[in-house]
Design a protein around this motif. Structure first.
Motif, PDB file in Angstrom:
ATOM      1  N   GLU A 113       0.828  -1.198   0.000  1.00 20.91           N
ATOM      2  CA  GLU A 113       0.000   0.000   0.000  1.00 20.91           C
ATOM      3  C   GLU A 113       0.870   1.258   0.000  1.00 20.91           C
ATOM      4  O   GLU A 113       1.837   1.345   0.743  1.00 20.91           O
ATOM      5  N   LYS A 131      -5.671   9.435  -0.609  1.00 21.20           N
ATOM      6  CA  LYS A 131      -5.558   8.456  -1.681  1.00 21.20           C
ATOM      7  C   LYS A 131      -4.645   7.305  -1.277  1.00 21.20           C
ATOM      8  O   LYS A 131      -3.563   7.516  -0.745  1.00 21.20           O
ATOM      9  N   ARG A 170      -3.155   0.428  -3.936  1.00 24.13           N
ATOM     10  CA  ARG A 170      -2.995  -0.891  -3.324  1.00 24.13           C
ATOM     11  C   ARG A 170      -2.695  -1.921  -4.417  1.00 24.13           C
ATOM     12  O   ARG A 170      -3.384  -1.968  -5.443  1.00 24.13           O
ATOM     13  N   GLU A 182      -5.454  -1.246  -7.382  1.00 28.69           N
ATOM     14  CA  GLU A 182      -6.657  -0.506  -7.037  1.00 28.69           C
ATOM     15  C   GLU A 182      -6.316   0.797  -6.331  1.00 28.69           C
ATOM     16  O   GLU A 182      -5.281   0.920  -5.677  1.00 28.69           O
ATOM     17  N   GLU A 208      -7.938   3.692  -3.726  1.00 27.78           N
ATOM     18  CA  GLU A 208      -8.991   4.017  -2.765  1.00 27.78           C
ATOM     19  C   GLU A 208      -8.986   5.521  -2.498  1.00 27.78           C
ATOM     20  O   GLU A 208      -7.931   6.115  -2.252  1.00 27.78           O
ATOM     21  N   SER A 260     -10.771   8.383  -0.012  1.00 29.13           N
ATOM     22  CA  SER A 260     -11.544   8.490   1.226  1.00 29.13           C
ATOM     23  C   SER A 260     -12.546   9.635   1.201  1.00 29.13           C
ATOM     24  O   SER A 260     -13.368   9.767   2.099  1.00 29.13           O
ATOM     25  N   ASP A 286     -18.345   1.393  -3.485  1.00 31.19           N
ATOM     26  CA  ASP A 286     -18.274   2.281  -2.325  1.00 31.19           C
ATOM     27  C   ASP A 286     -18.359   1.507  -1.014  1.00 31.19           C
ATOM     28  O   ASP A 286     -18.391   0.273  -0.996  1.00 31.19           O
ATOM     29  N   TYR A 287     -18.403   2.226   0.090  1.00 33.56           N
ATOM     30  CA  TYR A 287     -18.390   1.634   1.428  1.00 33.56           C
ATOM     31  C   TYR A 287     -19.575   0.690   1.652  1.00 33.56           C
ATOM     32  O   TYR A 287     -19.476  -0.292   2.382  1.00 33.56           O
ATOM     33  N   TYR A 292     -18.350   7.135   1.030  1.00 40.79           N
ATOM     34  CA  TYR A 292     -16.896   7.023   0.979  1.00 40.79           C
ATOM     35  C   TYR A 292     -16.351   6.293   2.207  1.00 40.79           C
ATOM     36  O   TYR A 292     -16.969   6.354   3.276  1.00 40.79           O
ATOM     37  N   PRO A 293     -15.213   5.554   1.998  1.00 43.05           N
ATOM     38  CA  PRO A 293     -14.319   5.559   0.842  1.00 43.05           C
ATOM     39  C   PRO A 293     -14.851   4.728  -0.322  1.00 43.05           C
ATOM     40  O   PRO A 293     -15.701   3.855  -0.141  1.00 43.05           O
ATOM     41  N   ILE A 340     -13.440   2.499  -3.960  1.00 37.12           N
ATOM     42  CA  ILE A 340     -12.283   1.813  -4.524  1.00 37.12           C
ATOM     43  C   ILE A 340     -12.475   1.656  -6.025  1.00 37.12           C
ATOM     44  O   ILE A 340     -13.509   1.144  -6.472  1.00 37.12           O
ATOM     45  N   ASP A 346     -11.012  -0.153  -9.390  1.00 34.82           N
ATOM     46  CA  ASP A 346     -10.441  -1.491  -9.380  1.00 34.82           C
ATOM     47  C   ASP A 346     -10.027  -2.008 -10.763  1.00 34.82           C
ATOM     48  O   ASP A 346     -10.689  -2.886 -11.317  1.00 34.82           O
TER      49      ASP A 346
END
Length: 248
Positions: A68, A74, A77, A92, A94, A96, A171-172, A204-205, A207, A209
């Motif tokens: 990571e 930001k 990953r 990916e 992410e 936030s 999303d979350y 949020y967060p 991702i 992908d």
């Protein structure tokens, strides 16, 4: 993965005819950069992709087999995927909080490769029984510029190096939406466009992908009519009725 300074390297295919290795980071730099590179056929062809930033002074850590890189809101990953013959990798990003733009940019560098966009199937193709999965529509198939089959001491098969699958954002709350991807070799830029309405309403967060990988079996397939005839150099191991033939 083998760690060399701030770079991570792994050989995926050791067969000298099809050697493939992955590199995370940039071995030419003293610090870790959010970059993924894949090399094929003893680096005869390669592709690298780096998250585009004004500067790369971020924090790096290894967590549960993943690398990571974090800078502000930001996170980039990286982790290996299973089920790919010549290796698969996830890069990916992410976020936030809601970004200022719905465009996520990456810089790319390539050698010896061609990129073929996979559009939606035409009405005629669909009528003929062709099917293209959602993660293939809007993706890119990546091939060696000049080689296929067996040439000298290398095995190229169809010449395909890997696939860049259509990315999605989640999303979350687990709400998922497909994104669009565009590659400009001339500008050395890969962009992922996230639907603006999704960003406006996401929890949020989130991702984003994108996936890179290779399998022998193609993503698009078709069901042919039963009056077609197929031939093969192989024979059946026992007598019986053929009810289905699958080829790729």
């Amino acid at each position: 993965m083998q760690k060399l300074n701030n770079t991570f390297i792994k050989e995926i295919v050791s067969n000298p005819k099809r050697r493939v290795d992955f590199e995370l980071g940039d071995i030419k730099q003293p610090d870790f950069y959010p970059q993924f590179k894949t090399r094929h056929w003893d680096n005869e062809a390669n592709f690298s992709i780096r998250l585009k930033e004004d500067d790369y002074q971020g924090k790096v850590k290894e967590k549960n087999g993943r690398i990571e890189w974090q800078k502000g809101v930001k996170i980039a990953r990286f982790y290996e995927l299973q089920g790919f013959e010549d290796g698969g990798f996830e890069f990916e990003v992410e976020l936030s909080e809601k970004p200022e733009t719905n465009i996520l940019e990456f810089t790319i560098q390539t050698k010896g490769l061609d990129f073929f966009y996979q559009p939606e199937l035409s009405a005629e193709e669909i009528a003929e029984g062709a099917i293209r999965p959602d993660d293939i529509v809007g993706s890119y198939a990546v091939y060696h510029k000049t080689r296929k089959g067996d040439f000298k001491d290398k095995q190229y098969k169809t010449g395909k190096a890997f696939h860049i699958y259509r990315p999605y954002v989640v999303d979350y709350n687990g709400i998922k939406e497909w994104c669009s991807i565009n590659i400009s070799e001339e500008l050395g830029i890969l962009t992922i466009s996230i639907p603006q309405t999704y960003l406006d309403n996401a929890a949020y967060p989130i991702i984003i992908d994108p996936t890179f990988g290779y399998t022998t079996i193609g993503g698009t397939y078709t069901s042919s009519a039963s009056d077609n005839v197929y031939v093969s150099e192989f024979s059946l191991g026992e007598s019986g009725d053929i009810t289905k033939i699958t080829k790729y």
